[in-house]
Design a protein around this motif. Structure first.
Motif, PDB file in Angstrom:
ATOM      1  N   LYS A   1       0.829  -1.213   0.000  1.00 48.86           N
ATOM      2  CA  LYS A   1       0.000   0.000   0.000  1.00 48.86           C
ATOM      3  C   LYS A   1       0.857   1.254   0.000  1.00 48.86           C
ATOM      4  CE  LYS A   1      -3.346   0.911   2.626  1.00 48.86           C
ATOM      5  NZ  LYS A   1      -4.131   1.117   3.859  1.00 48.86           N
ATOM      6  N   ARG A   2       1.876   1.274   0.819  1.00 53.38           N
ATOM      7  CA  ARG A   2       2.732   2.456   0.902  1.00 53.38           C
ATOM      8  C   ARG A   2       3.532   2.658  -0.382  1.00 53.38           C
ATOM      9  NH1 ARG A   2       3.715   0.369   6.174  1.00 53.38           N
ATOM     10  NH2 ARG A   2       5.642  -0.585   5.417  1.00 53.38           N
ATOM     11  N   ASP A   3       4.106   1.578  -0.912  1.00 53.69           N
ATOM     12  CA  ASP A   3       4.963   1.708  -2.095  1.00 53.69           C
ATOM     13  C   ASP A   3       4.183   2.028  -3.363  1.00 53.69           C
ATOM     14  OD1 ASP A   3       7.034   1.130  -0.439  1.00 53.69           O
ATOM     15  OD2 ASP A   3       7.453  -0.870  -1.232  1.00 53.69           O
ATOM     16  N   LEU A   4       2.984   1.462  -3.495  1.00 55.06           N
ATOM     17  CA  LEU A   4       2.206   1.651  -4.722  1.00 55.06           C
ATOM     18  C   LEU A   4       1.043   2.634  -4.542  1.00 55.06           C
ATOM     19  CD1 LEU A   4       2.045  -2.029  -6.084  1.00 55.06           C
ATOM     20  CD2 LEU A   4       3.801  -0.274  -6.412  1.00 55.06           C
ATOM     21  N   LEU A   5       0.938   3.237  -3.351  1.00 60.07           N
ATOM     22  CA  LEU A   5      -0.062   4.266  -3.064  1.00 60.07           C
ATOM     23  C   LEU A   5      -1.490   3.747  -3.301  1.00 60.07           C
ATOM     24  CD1 LEU A   5       1.747   7.331  -4.709  1.00 60.07           C
ATOM     25  CD2 LEU A   5       1.867   6.534  -2.331  1.00 60.07           C
TER      26      LEU A   5
ATOM     27  N   ALA B   1       7.665  -7.310  -9.695  1.00 58.33           N
ATOM     28  CA  ALA B   1       7.975  -6.204 -10.618  1.00 58.33           C
ATOM     29  C   ALA B   1       6.810  -5.236 -10.760  1.00 58.33           C
ATOM     30  CB  ALA B   1       8.349  -6.772 -11.988  1.00 58.33           C
ATOM     31  N   ALA B   2       5.753  -5.394  -9.976  1.00 60.06           N
ATOM     32  CA  ALA B   2       4.570  -4.540 -10.104  1.00 60.06           C
ATOM     33  C   ALA B   2       4.911  -3.080  -9.829  1.00 60.06           C
ATOM     34  CB  ALA B   2       3.477  -5.012  -9.145  1.00 60.06           C
ATOM     35  N   THR B   3       4.304  -2.197 -10.613  1.00 65.08           N
ATOM     36  CA  THR B   3       4.540  -0.756 -10.455  1.00 65.08           C
ATOM     37  C   THR B   3       3.284  -0.004 -10.045  1.00 65.08           C
ATOM     38  OG1 THR B   3       4.146  -0.421 -12.820  1.00 65.08           O
ATOM     39  CG2 THR B   3       6.441  -0.776 -12.118  1.00 65.08           C
TER      40      THR B   3
ATOM     41  N   SER C   1      -0.637  -3.354 -13.007  1.00 64.25           N
ATOM     42  CA  SER C   1       0.351  -4.419 -13.186  1.00 64.25           C
ATOM     43  C   SER C   1       0.244  -5.475 -12.097  1.00 64.25           C
ATOM     44  CB  SER C   1       1.770  -3.834 -13.211  1.00 64.25           C
ATOM     45  OG  SER C   1       2.039  -3.091 -12.025  1.00 64.25           O
ATOM     46  N   LEU C   2      -0.070  -5.053 -10.880  1.00 60.84           N
ATOM     47  CA  LEU C   2      -0.262  -6.013  -9.794  1.00 60.84           C
ATOM     48  C   LEU C   2      -1.499  -6.878 -10.060  1.00 60.84           C
ATOM     49  CD1 LEU C   2       0.693  -7.048  -7.081  1.00 60.84           C
ATOM     50  CD2 LEU C   2      -0.549  -5.179  -5.968  1.00 60.84           C
ATOM     51  N   ALA C   3      -2.565  -6.246 -10.554  1.00 61.97           N
ATOM     52  CA  ALA C   3      -3.778  -6.992 -10.872  1.00 61.97           C
ATOM     53  C   ALA C   3      -3.538  -8.004 -11.983  1.00 61.97           C
ATOM     54  CB  ALA C   3      -4.896  -6.031 -11.273  1.00 61.97           C
TER      55      ALA C   3
ATOM     56  N   ARG D   1       9.258  -7.295  -2.796  1.00 66.85           N
ATOM     57  CA  ARG D   1       9.438  -7.645  -4.207  1.00 66.85           C
ATOM     58  C   ARG D   1      10.255  -8.932  -4.347  1.00 66.85           C
ATOM     59  NH1 ARG D   1       7.721  -3.651  -7.594  1.00 66.85           N
ATOM     60  NH2 ARG D   1       7.418  -1.578  -6.676  1.00 66.85           N
ATOM     61  N   TRP D   2      11.367  -9.018  -3.682  1.00 65.22           N
ATOM     62  CA  TRP D   2      12.204 -10.216  -3.782  1.00 65.22           C
ATOM     63  C   TRP D   2      11.551 -11.417  -3.112  1.00 65.22           C
ATOM     64  CZ3 TRP D   2      15.714 -11.350  -7.108  1.00 65.22           C
ATOM     65  CH2 TRP D   2      16.467 -10.330  -7.706  1.00 65.22           C
ATOM     66  N   MET D   3      10.698 -11.137  -2.137  1.00 62.65           N
ATOM     67  CA  MET D   3       9.962 -12.230  -1.501  1.00 62.65           C
ATOM     68  C   MET D   3       9.102 -12.965  -2.527  1.00 62.65           C
ATOM     69  SD  MET D   3       6.576 -12.885  -0.360  1.00 62.65           S
ATOM     70  CE  MET D   3       5.841 -11.335   0.142  1.00 62.65           C
TER      71      MET D   3
END
Length: 435
Positions: free
Chosen positions: A42-46, A100-102, A106-108, A170-172
């Motif tokens: 939530k914080r990283d992708l707002l 790699a979601a931005t 992209s996450l969806a 992300r690496w997780m």
């Protein structure tokens, strides 16, 4: 081939069952990942709670279920091993790409592919289990398969918290995706597609040439629809715990990210595994003792309503210890009934549509439990956030307290409707088992 081992040698059938268990474990382990890192993403992708609930619920489940219906028709006719391997490959690669979601889109997209890949597991497994075990043994076999759900939730939650804290979310996702590909390679050698058997408690076994006709046949089976809806409401507790439990512990009980999986994982996992296995064993004993397939439903009819006070305690407990104790109890009670319901549902129909029937049950499980319930919780949390701050999630979770009662009523209706099955069975020798 013997009735005890229709797939061939015992080691081959056993290896296939273990592989199905591991596939289910991997599937649910991957589903647990996003719930653990809701707040960092939530914080990283707002993003908002509502958007996260859509990603972790409605969007994922919608494609998972729609794909599942199409895949199940394929499973009832095609090479089940090949279908499963393709599914594992798709969702493992997509899991890695989540890293790699931005943004929301992209996450969806990555989650949609995960959902499509994971849609192969359940219909393949219940179809194979129907061929690997005789009817009276299926509740226990399904329970062992379903135990992978909680093993995956525990392992995924703990692993996600540790890896995300050490390497970032992300690496997780990347590392977990690679792990899935490793399992897929092992399954190439372990899984065998058993011969399809026609015995058991099945309706008219004439071929269903098209998916629409097959779906209609399954849905008109007396008791199938309320049974499936009951399964859906049974699924709300586990789905909400997976989607919002870690965030709830972080916000309301101040559990650090690195520790949240270790806190919630054992409470859900140990009790869930115990409940699933015990529920399958109890259902098998009841079916044998009463000579009635519907007798297995007595397990959830007794256990499910008892989960209601523990669900309320989980939401409103002032201490972390109280919340986790309540989590363990409600998870145990709810999980007692899941395997008996799925086993009965797959036995109510012809072997030719067994995978389709299992997917339609999973459709209800996913639509009500995994899509609607987390969305309602997230939406209520967002609406109440201006007045309650981080505590708004607590009141979003409170909307789920009524779901065990609703599930119980639906399963009771299904139990009564199952007496209507006997006249529709082609083999008179099997009719009595539903009474």
């Amino acid at each position: 081939m013997t009735s005890q081992d229709p797939a061939g040698p015992g080691t081959r059938a056993g290896a296939t069952l273990v592989a199905l268990f591991l596939a289910n474990t991997l599937s649910w382990g991957d589903r647990a990942l996003l719930g653990v890192v809701v707040d960092p993403i939530k914080r990283d992708l707002l993003l908002s709670d509502t958007q996260m609930s859509l990603l972790n619920g409605a969007i994922f489940i919608a494609f998972n279920l729609v794909a599942g219906v199409a895949i199940s028709h394929w499973v009832d006719r095609g090479n089940r091993k090949f279908i499963l391997l393709v599914g594992v490959a798709i969702w493992s690669i997509a899991t890695a790409f989540i890293g790699a979601a931005t943004g929301f889109a992209s996450l969806a997209t990555a989650l949609v592919l995960v959902g499509v890949g994971e849609a192969t597991v359940f219909p393949v497994a219940l179809s194979m289990i129907g061929d690997l075990r005789v009817p009276a043994e299926r509740p226990r076999a399904v329970a062992m398969f379903q135990a992978g759900t909680f093993v995956g939730l525990v392992g995924g939650s703990i692993l996600a918290g540790v890896l995300a804290a050490a390497h970032g979310w992300r690496w997780m996702f990347v590392m977990c995706g690679v792990g899935g590909l490793v399992l897929m390679v092992a399954m190439v050698f372990a899984v065998r597609d058993p011969a399809r058997r026609t015995d058991g408690l099945s309706l008219d076994a004439t071929a269903d040439g098209d998916a629409r006709g097959a779906i209609g046949r399954v849905l008109t089976t007396p008791g199938f629809v309320p049974l499936s809806l009951g399964i859906g409401f049974l699924g709300t507790v586990g789905a909400v715990l997976g989607a919002w439990g870690p965030a709830f512990l972080q916000r309301s009980h101040h559990v650090p990210l690195a520790e949240v999986g270790a806190v919630i994982g054992p409470a859900v996992g140990i009790s869930g595994i115990a409940g699933t296995v015990i529920g399958g064993v109890l259902a098998t004993l009841l079916v044998r003792r009463r000579g009635s397939a519907r007798a297995g439903l007595l397990v959830p009819l007794i256990a499910t309503p008892l989960a209601t006070p523990f669900l309320a305690l989980f939401v409103f407990a002032p201490t972390l210890t109280g919340a986790m104790t309540a989590t363990a109890m409600m998870t145990f009670l709810i999980s007692l009934g899941v395997a008996p319901c799925f086993a009965l549902g797959s036995d109510m129909v012809s072997h030719r549509v067994r995978a389709l029937a299992s997917t339609l049950m999973l459709f209800a499980f996913g639509l009500i439990g995994s899509a609607m319930a987390p969305f309602v919780v997230g939406l209520v949390s967002d609406v109440l956030a201006p007045g309650y701050g981080t505590e708004s999630l607590r009141y979003g979770l409170a909307t789920m307290i009524v779901t065990p009662a609703v599930a119980t009523l639906l399963l009771l209706f299904a139990y009564r409707r199952l007496t209507d099955l006997a006249p529709r069975l082609r083999d008179p020798a099997t009719a009595a088992v539903f009474h």
